[in-house]
Design an enzyme around this catalytic site. Sequence first.
Site, mmCIF file in Angstrom:
data_model
loop_
_atom_site.group_PDB
_atom_site.id
_atom_site.type_symbol
_atom_site.label_atom_id
_atom_site.label_comp_id
_atom_site.label_asym_id
_atom_site.label_seq_id
_atom_site.Cartn_x
_atom_site.Cartn_y
_atom_site.Cartn_z
ATOM 1 N N LYS A 72 0.830 -1.209 0.000
ATOM 2 C CA LYS A 72 0.000 0.000 0.000
ATOM 3 C C LYS A 72 0.869 1.267 0.000
ATOM 4 C CE LYS A 72 -4.000 -1.989 2.285
ATOM 5 N NZ LYS A 72 -4.745 -2.212 3.514
ATOM 6 N N LYS A 77 15.714 -6.596 4.022
ATOM 7 C CA LYS A 77 16.124 -5.524 4.950
ATOM 8 C C LYS A 77 17.554 -5.686 5.479
ATOM 9 C CE LYS A 77 11.395 -4.660 6.411
ATOM 10 N NZ LYS A 77 10.416 -4.621 7.477
HETATM 11 P P1 NDP Z 1 11.502 -12.769 8.947
HETATM 12 O O1 NDP Z 1 11.345 -13.683 7.772
HETATM 13 O O2 NDP Z 1 12.779 -12.012 9.107
HETATM 14 O O3 NDP Z 1 11.290 -13.622 10.312
HETATM 15 C C1 NDP Z 1 10.196 -14.486 10.470
HETATM 16 C C2 NDP Z 1 10.212 -15.101 11.868
HETATM 17 O O4 NDP Z 1 8.978 -15.803 12.032
HETATM 18 C C3 NDP Z 1 11.326 -16.119 12.100
HETATM 19 O O5 NDP Z 1 11.795 -15.945 13.415
HETATM 20 C C4 NDP Z 1 10.622 -17.464 11.925
HETATM 21 O O6 NDP Z 1 11.170 -18.514 12.703
HETATM 22 C C5 NDP Z 1 9.233 -17.145 12.460
HETATM 23 N N1 NDP Z 1 8.163 -17.959 11.886
HETATM 24 C C6 NDP Z 1 7.763 -17.998 10.589
HETATM 25 N N2 NDP Z 1 6.676 -18.793 10.468
HETATM 26 C C7 NDP Z 1 6.389 -19.261 11.704
HETATM 27 C C8 NDP Z 1 5.369 -20.122 12.229
HETATM 28 N N3 NDP Z 1 4.453 -20.660 11.427
HETATM 29 N N4 NDP Z 1 5.375 -20.378 13.557
HETATM 30 C C9 NDP Z 1 6.287 -19.831 14.365
HETATM 31 N N5 NDP Z 1 7.276 -19.009 13.936
HETATM 32 C C10 NDP Z 1 7.329 -18.731 12.619
HETATM 33 O O7 NDP Z 1 10.251 -11.786 8.894
HETATM 34 P P2 NDP Z 1 10.103 -10.297 9.474
HETATM 35 O O8 NDP Z 1 10.609 -10.268 10.866
HETATM 36 O O9 NDP Z 1 10.662 -9.303 8.530
HETATM 37 O O10 NDP Z 1 8.494 -10.103 9.427
HETATM 38 C C11 NDP Z 1 7.633 -10.851 10.277
HETATM 39 C C12 NDP Z 1 6.186 -10.439 10.014
HETATM 40 O O11 NDP Z 1 5.978 -9.078 10.372
HETATM 41 C C13 NDP Z 1 5.768 -10.553 8.548
HETATM 42 O O12 NDP Z 1 4.480 -11.137 8.513
HETATM 43 C C14 NDP Z 1 5.717 -9.124 8.060
HETATM 44 O O13 NDP Z 1 4.782 -8.939 7.022
HETATM 45 C C15 NDP Z 1 5.301 -8.387 9.330
HETATM 46 N N6 NDP Z 1 5.733 -6.979 9.348
HETATM 47 C C16 NDP Z 1 4.783 -5.984 9.516
HETATM 48 C C17 NDP Z 1 5.155 -4.653 9.562
HETATM 49 C C18 NDP Z 1 4.134 -3.586 9.739
HETATM 50 O O14 NDP Z 1 4.415 -2.412 9.455
HETATM 51 N N7 NDP Z 1 2.954 -3.894 10.251
HETATM 52 C C19 NDP Z 1 6.580 -4.236 9.416
HETATM 53 C C20 NDP Z 1 7.502 -5.351 9.298
HETATM 54 C C21 NDP Z 1 7.071 -6.667 9.249
HETATM 55 P P3 NDP Z 1 12.439 -19.401 12.212
HETATM 56 O O15 NDP Z 1 13.653 -18.607 12.568
HETATM 57 O O16 NDP Z 1 12.297 -20.646 13.001
HETATM 58 O O17 NDP Z 1 12.271 -19.608 10.733
#
Ligand code: NDP
Length: 265
Positions: A15, A63
């Site tokens: 968006k 990032k």
């Molecule tokens: P990353 O890919 O860097 O990290 C994802 C994390 O989630 C990892 O620690 C991973 O664990 C864990 N994970 C993924 N799937 C599962 C699951 N099913 N169960 C448990 N743990 C899980 O992502 P980001 O940190 O960049 O983003 C995370 C979320 O935040 C995204 O959905 C993104 O869209 C949202 N976001 C929203 C923002 C906003 O402005 N509202 C801004 C930034 C992000 P593992 O290490 O074990 O793989």
Amino acid sequence: MELFAVFGNPISHSKSPILHNYTLYKLGIDARYTRYLLQSSENFRDLFFSLGLNGANITLPHKENIANICDEIRGIAQKIGAVNTIVRENDKIIGYNTDATGFYKNIENKNIQNALVLGAGGSARAIAMILREHNINVVIANRSKEKLVFFSDRCFKTYTNDDLKKIAKHNKFDIIINATSSSINNTLPLEYETLELLFKNSNIAFDLIYGKKCKFLELAKENDLESIDGSKMLLYQAISALSLFINTDEENIKPHMEYIYKIIQ
Ligand code: NDP
């Protein structure tokens, strides 16, 4: 004319172009903001300059990689090691992280001493660092061990989800933040039973997801917690990013971006 863009993969849902283009128009600034699907961050520097961009937002999954190609990183992004906003200064790329402040603005007026962050990716890093800057105790839990090292190296208390299960009953967190990607598929980030135990001792649940049905927040509401989704975080990070792009006070940007944000919700 100034040019801005958002880079990510996927990107079609973003968006950001609507938020930024409307606000730039209302401020009378001759600029355009577009979006690019970025498959790989290799050669990003050349791409950024060849497109003639003045600044850009960076989203999933680039990032951390883009932080490594910045000439200079400013503010809390230095501690996070990830950038979501870059600005061109002559022939240099300067990196910032406005996710952290965007998150914090949601909770700055709440009484929070202890926080549990679920997830250990880029956004968990941003949240953990900004909470620590405000003297809030932060515990991190993640599904796998690997990404926890970043946090343990910086003296955060960390648990795997399996270990968290064992301590859930005896710990009180004022806020529980789901910074995993679990809600994209509307699944819970932890086992149901563990989450219920944690929610029993908590007041606020925050999920970074926006615009989607969210099991995590539904369960939180059933347990009488205040529930906050990521929509305002998205808005606030965009206000801060635009303020850096056009070197204008956030207060001038806020009314226009808040207005268009409400319309497209
Ligand atoms: P990353 O890919 O860097 O990290 C994802 C994390 O989630 C990892 O620690 C991973 O664990 C864990 N994970 C993924 N799937 C599962 C699951 N099913 N169960 C448990 N743990 C899980 O992502 P980001 O940190 O960049 O983003 C995370 C979320 O935040 C995204 O959905 C993104 O869209 C949202 N976001 C929203 C923002 C906003 O402005 N509202 C801004 C930034 C992000 P593992 O290490 O074990 O793989």
